[in-house]
Design a protein around this motif. Structure first.
Motif, short mmCIF file in Angstrom:
data_model
loop_
_atom_site.label_atom_id
_atom_site.label_comp_id
_atom_site.label_asym_id
_atom_site.label_seq_id
_atom_site.Cartn_x
_atom_site.Cartn_y
_atom_site.Cartn_z
N GLN A 257 -1.71 -6.23 5.87
CA GLN A 257 -1.42 -7.15 4.55
C GLN A 257 -1.58 -6.41 3.48
O GLN A 257 -1.06 -6.71 2.37
N ASP A 258 -2.86 -5.77 3.47
CA ASP A 258 -3.09 -5.09 1.98
C ASP A 258 -1.92 -4.00 1.71
O ASP A 258 -1.55 -4.06 0.54
N HIS A 259 -1.11 -3.46 2.73
CA HIS A 259 -0.26 -2.64 2.50
C HIS A 259 0.98 -3.33 1.70
O HIS A 259 1.84 -2.84 0.74
N TYR A 260 1.24 -4.45 2.38
CA TYR A 260 2.21 -5.47 1.69
C TYR A 260 2.00 -5.81 0.32
O TYR A 260 2.96 -5.92 -0.52
N LYS A 261 0.74 -6.26 0.08
CA LYS A 261 0.40 -6.64 -0.96
C LYS A 261 0.63 -5.49 -2.24
O LYS A 261 1.06 -5.57 -3.36
N TRP A 263 2.66 -3.15 -1.91
CA TRP A 263 4.16 -2.69 -2.04
C TRP A 263 4.77 -3.83 -3.07
O TRP A 263 5.64 -3.75 -3.96
N GLU A 264 4.19 -4.86 -3.00
CA GLU A 264 4.53 -5.99 -4.03
C GLU A 264 4.17 -5.82 -5.64
O GLU A 264 4.84 -6.06 -6.56
N ARG A 265 2.96 -4.98 -5.62
CA ARG A 265 2.69 -4.60 -6.86
C ARG A 265 3.15 -3.06 -7.36
O ARG A 265 2.83 -2.36 -8.34
N ASN A 266 4.22 -2.75 -6.46
CA ASN A 266 5.00 -1.48 -6.75
C ASN A 266 3.87 -0.11 -6.46
O ASN A 266 4.07 0.66 -7.12
N PRO A 271 7.84 -1.47 2.36
CA PRO A 271 6.81 -2.71 2.63
C PRO A 271 6.35 -2.68 3.92
O PRO A 271 5.68 -3.62 4.43
N TYR A 272 6.64 -1.74 4.92
CA TYR A 272 6.06 -1.62 6.05
C TYR A 272 5.52 -0.41 6.34
O TYR A 272 5.50 0.52 5.33
N VAL A 273 4.69 -0.22 7.39
CA VAL A 273 3.63 0.77 7.43
C VAL A 273 3.73 1.23 9.13
O VAL A 273 4.03 0.34 9.74
N GLY A 274 3.63 2.61 9.18
CA GLY A 274 3.79 3.08 10.53
C GLY A 274 2.66 2.84 11.41
O GLY A 274 1.34 2.80 10.97
N GLU A 336 5.48 -14.71 -9.18
CA GLU A 336 6.02 -13.60 -9.91
C GLU A 336 7.43 -13.74 -10.05
O GLU A 336 8.09 -13.61 -11.05
N HIS A 337 7.88 -14.06 -8.65
CA HIS A 337 9.39 -14.17 -8.48
C HIS A 337 10.04 -15.27 -8.89
O HIS A 337 11.11 -15.41 -9.50
#
Length: 337
Positions: A257-261, A263-266, A271-274, A336-337
């Motif tokens: 979830q933190d990785h996705y957030k 990614w949303e903040r660039n 958007p995925y993580v291994g 934001e979108h």
């Protein structure tokens, strides 16, 4: 009337017309007591006399039987033994009863001999017997010497054992000890089912049996306790492993979830993580082997029970690998979108 009213005057008056009081009392008829008192005393005395007589006769009879009867019976038995009667081929009741008595005597002696031999074999074997099953020829010689019977009587006793439906305590064995015999000719040895052992041997065997049973009891108890302790250990380890798996699932969800957030903040490129990248970030290298099962269970749990994380396959740096993607957008990204 004057004499009865004034008795003291009877002694002083001695006239010819006056009868003395003692003479009157003697000549007067005695009054018998009325009622049932006399009848009860009479019958009771008669009964006691009769009972005494009967007891005396019984005592004399017992005395005669004790003193004379035994000698008479012995003499009668001797006369029976001296009867010139050939009972081998006769079928009358007397000969049949005598034949049965002889067979019973042979069986009794055979049972005693076999039980003693079996007891000796069980209690140290002082005679160095190879088995407690005695050869039929040896048992036959002993019985014939002890009872004075003939070989036909011994064979008749074996027929009796073979045809009897009761347990006589004597087992007939053939050359193959595991097979049952069906005829006297097949009998190879005789074995007692009730060994006669001495008091010391019985006590020794009882102590050994008690110790063995006690040992088996404690061994079974220790085994049961060991199984119970092992099961409790396994249950505790499974609970700890399950709790560690749930903790790992929570950490994985937080990382994805933190990785996705980010990614949303660039802040992240994809958007995925291994999956292995998440594992390497959560578990230090020295604990990965120990936590392997916990990690695999956490991965399986997420694949089957977590809808917010999707497992995908992507090519990263020229290699195919499994990745996790967070599928639920955050409120920040929506605004934001």
């Amino acid at each position: 009337g004057l004499i009865r009213r004034f008795p003291w005057r009877a002694a002083s008056d001695g006239g010819p017309g006056v009868t003395p009081r003692t003479a009157l009392l003697r000549s007067a008829p005695r009054q018998r007591p009325e009622g049932k008192g006399k009848g009860l005393e009479y019958y009771l005395s008669q009964f006691l006399c009769l009972a005494s007589l009967v007891l005396l006769l019984i005592f004399l009879g017992i005395l005669v039987v004790k003193m004379v009867g035994s000698g008479w019976l012995d003499g009668r038995e001797e006369s029976f033994n001296l009867l010139p009667v050939d009972c081998d081929k006769s079928t009358d009741d007397f000969c049949q009863a005598k034949h049965k008595d002889v067979i019973m005597a042979v069986l009794h002696e055979l049972f005693s001999y076999l039980s003693v031999q079996a007891g000796n074999f069980e209690c140290g074997n002082p005679e160095n017997l190879k088995s407690k099953c005695i050869w039929v020829s040896e048992a036959k010689d002993h019985v014939l010497n002890a009872t004075g019977s003939s070989s036909q009587k011994f064979e008749a006793a074996l027929h009796w054992i073979l045809n009897s439906n009761k347990d006589l305590g004597i087992r007939l064995k053939g050359r193959d000890l595991s097979e049952a015999v069906s005829s006297v000719e097949e009998v190879f040895c005789l074995e007692s089912a009730h060994p006669q052992m001495g008091l010391g041997c019985r006590f020794r065997r009882a102590v050994v049996t008690a110790i063995m049973n006690l040992f088996l009891f404690f061994w079974s108890l220790i085994t049961l306790w060991g199984i119970l302790i092992y099961l409790r250990y396994r249950w505790r380890k499974m609970e700890e492993e399950e709790q560690a798996m749930y903790e790992m699932v929570k950490k994985i969800i937080a990382v994805v979830q933190d990785h996705y957030k980010e990614w949303e903040r660039n802040l992240e490129r994809y958007p995925y993580v291994g999956i292995f990248h998440v594992r390497d970030s959560l578990i230090p290298p020295q604990s990965r082997k120990k936590m392997k099962r916990v990690w695999e269970r956490a991965v399986d749990f997420l694949a089957s029970n977590e809808s917010r994380i999707q497992t995908e396959s992507h090519r990263v740096a020229g290699e195919d690998m499994l990745v996790w993607r967070w599928t639920q957008p955050s409120y920040l990204s929506d605004s934001e979108h």
